[in-house]
Design a protein around this motif. Sequence first.
Motif, mmCIF file in Angstrom:
data_model
loop_
_atom_site.group_PDB
_atom_site.id
_atom_site.type_symbol
_atom_site.label_atom_id
_atom_site.label_comp_id
_atom_site.label_asym_id
_atom_site.label_seq_id
_atom_site.Cartn_x
_atom_site.Cartn_y
_atom_site.Cartn_z
ATOM 1 N N TYR A 14 49.756 -0.466 40.408
ATOM 2 C CA TYR A 14 50.053 -1.161 39.099
ATOM 3 C C TYR A 14 51.393 -0.412 38.481
ATOM 4 N N LYS A 15 51.441 0.757 38.852
ATOM 5 C CA LYS A 15 52.782 1.417 38.119
ATOM 6 C C LYS A 15 54.041 0.635 38.359
ATOM 7 N N THR A 16 54.213 0.282 39.551
ATOM 8 C CA THR A 16 55.295 -0.318 39.843
ATOM 9 C C THR A 16 55.529 -1.677 39.293
ATOM 10 N N VAL A 17 54.363 -2.282 39.057
ATOM 11 C CA VAL A 17 54.317 -3.857 38.364
ATOM 12 C C VAL A 17 54.617 -3.477 37.061
ATOM 13 N N ILE A 18 54.069 -2.533 36.486
ATOM 14 C CA ILE A 18 54.362 -2.345 34.820
ATOM 15 C C ILE A 18 55.574 -2.012 34.671
ATOM 16 N N GLN A 19 56.467 -0.885 35.447
ATOM 17 C CA GLN A 19 57.690 -0.687 35.358
ATOM 18 C C GLN A 19 58.583 -1.930 35.481
ATOM 19 N N ASP A 20 58.261 -2.965 36.264
ATOM 20 C CA ASP A 20 59.046 -4.173 36.269
ATOM 21 C C ASP A 20 58.882 -5.148 34.937
ATOM 22 N N LEU A 21 57.748 -5.009 34.698
ATOM 23 C CA LEU A 21 57.366 -5.688 33.304
ATOM 24 C C LEU A 21 57.790 -5.082 32.004
ATOM 25 N N LYS A 22 57.681 -3.738 32.057
ATOM 26 C CA LYS A 22 58.103 -2.936 30.507
ATOM 27 C C LYS A 22 59.600 -3.487 29.996
#
Length: 277
Positions: free
Chosen positions: A75-83
């Motif tokens: 999740y963390k990687t995806v959230i980093q991309d969306l932030k």
Amino acid sequence: MQVGFIGTGSMGSILIEAFIQAGALLPEQITITNRTLSKAERLAAAYPGIQVSQSSADVLQLSEILFICVKPLEYKTVIQDLKDKTKPSQIIVSITSPVLINHLEGQLNCKIAKIIPSITNYVSSGATLCMYSDRMSEPDIELLDNLLSFISTPIRVSEEHTRISSDLTSCGPAFISYFLQKFVDAAVEETGISESEATRLACEMLLGTGKLLTVGGFNPLSLQKKVAVPGGITAEGLRIMENELHGMFNKLIRTTHSKYEEDVEKVEARFLGTDAD
Ligand SMILES: NC(=O)c1ccc[n+]([C@@H]2O[C@H](COP(=O)([O-])OP(=O)(O)OC[C@H]3O[C@@H](n4cnc5c(N)ncnc54)[C@H](OP(=O)(O)O)[C@@H]3O)[C@@H](O)[C@H]2O)c1
């Protein structure tokens, strides 16, 4: 309405196929991406009209509702991309039990929903568990409930009970199938009936039992009472189960919950950046 999916593994692809097959979404309404892009491309080839994007941020841009279907520690990687790229009007849907609504609210400025699907949704059946952040308005909730109702019965649960609810609806199909497999194995071993015949009989029984318990007016207790007349054969079988299974489900629930607590801790560490990698 445009709907995006990040992650087209097991559950992501089940959801996409179920939404299309149930007529909830047209392929043209769907944009997808996956870490290994060829997996997303294969799904798009099976449903012409689905758009494949190179990145999570591209999918976000094209979506009013965005399902994140990756594993908890991804999740963390995806959230980093969306932030910093989400809009307050967008709805992000997480399908992962150990990622808490507040983890996502802390990182994203949009509306957040947590939905736990089940493999049963593949045949437009079973429940989806629904939890909504305070940022979700009544019309947002209605929109999502309406979409989910094409493939399931959406049921509102409290986040505090995510694990036990998921044990019942999401792990349940595997647990019940294990039970059935053991029943069939014993039938073959003890009587010589063929495996295929025993499996067919057991599966038809499960389908009928499910109907009795959902639309047939029975609950688990009343159904047992109806079938097991005192002194009869079923009653004898139930007596064996009562003795042999005593405490087994308590152990099972304690085990799934302790694994869940571990997963929540790992996800929290990752979100706060205090984990090892
Ligand atoms: N399976 C179930 O019955 C079920 C039921 C309810 C909820 N869930 C939840 O659904 C989530 C996904 O589970 P799953 O069984 O579908 O796992 P899965 O089959 O491993 O699928 C995860 C997918 O996410 C992709 N991915 C990982 N990181 C990514 C990134 N940064 N950007 C884009 N795509 C990325 C992976 O790509 P690669 O192809 O590169 O690996 C993989 O295809 C889990 O959190 C699980 O708790 C599953």
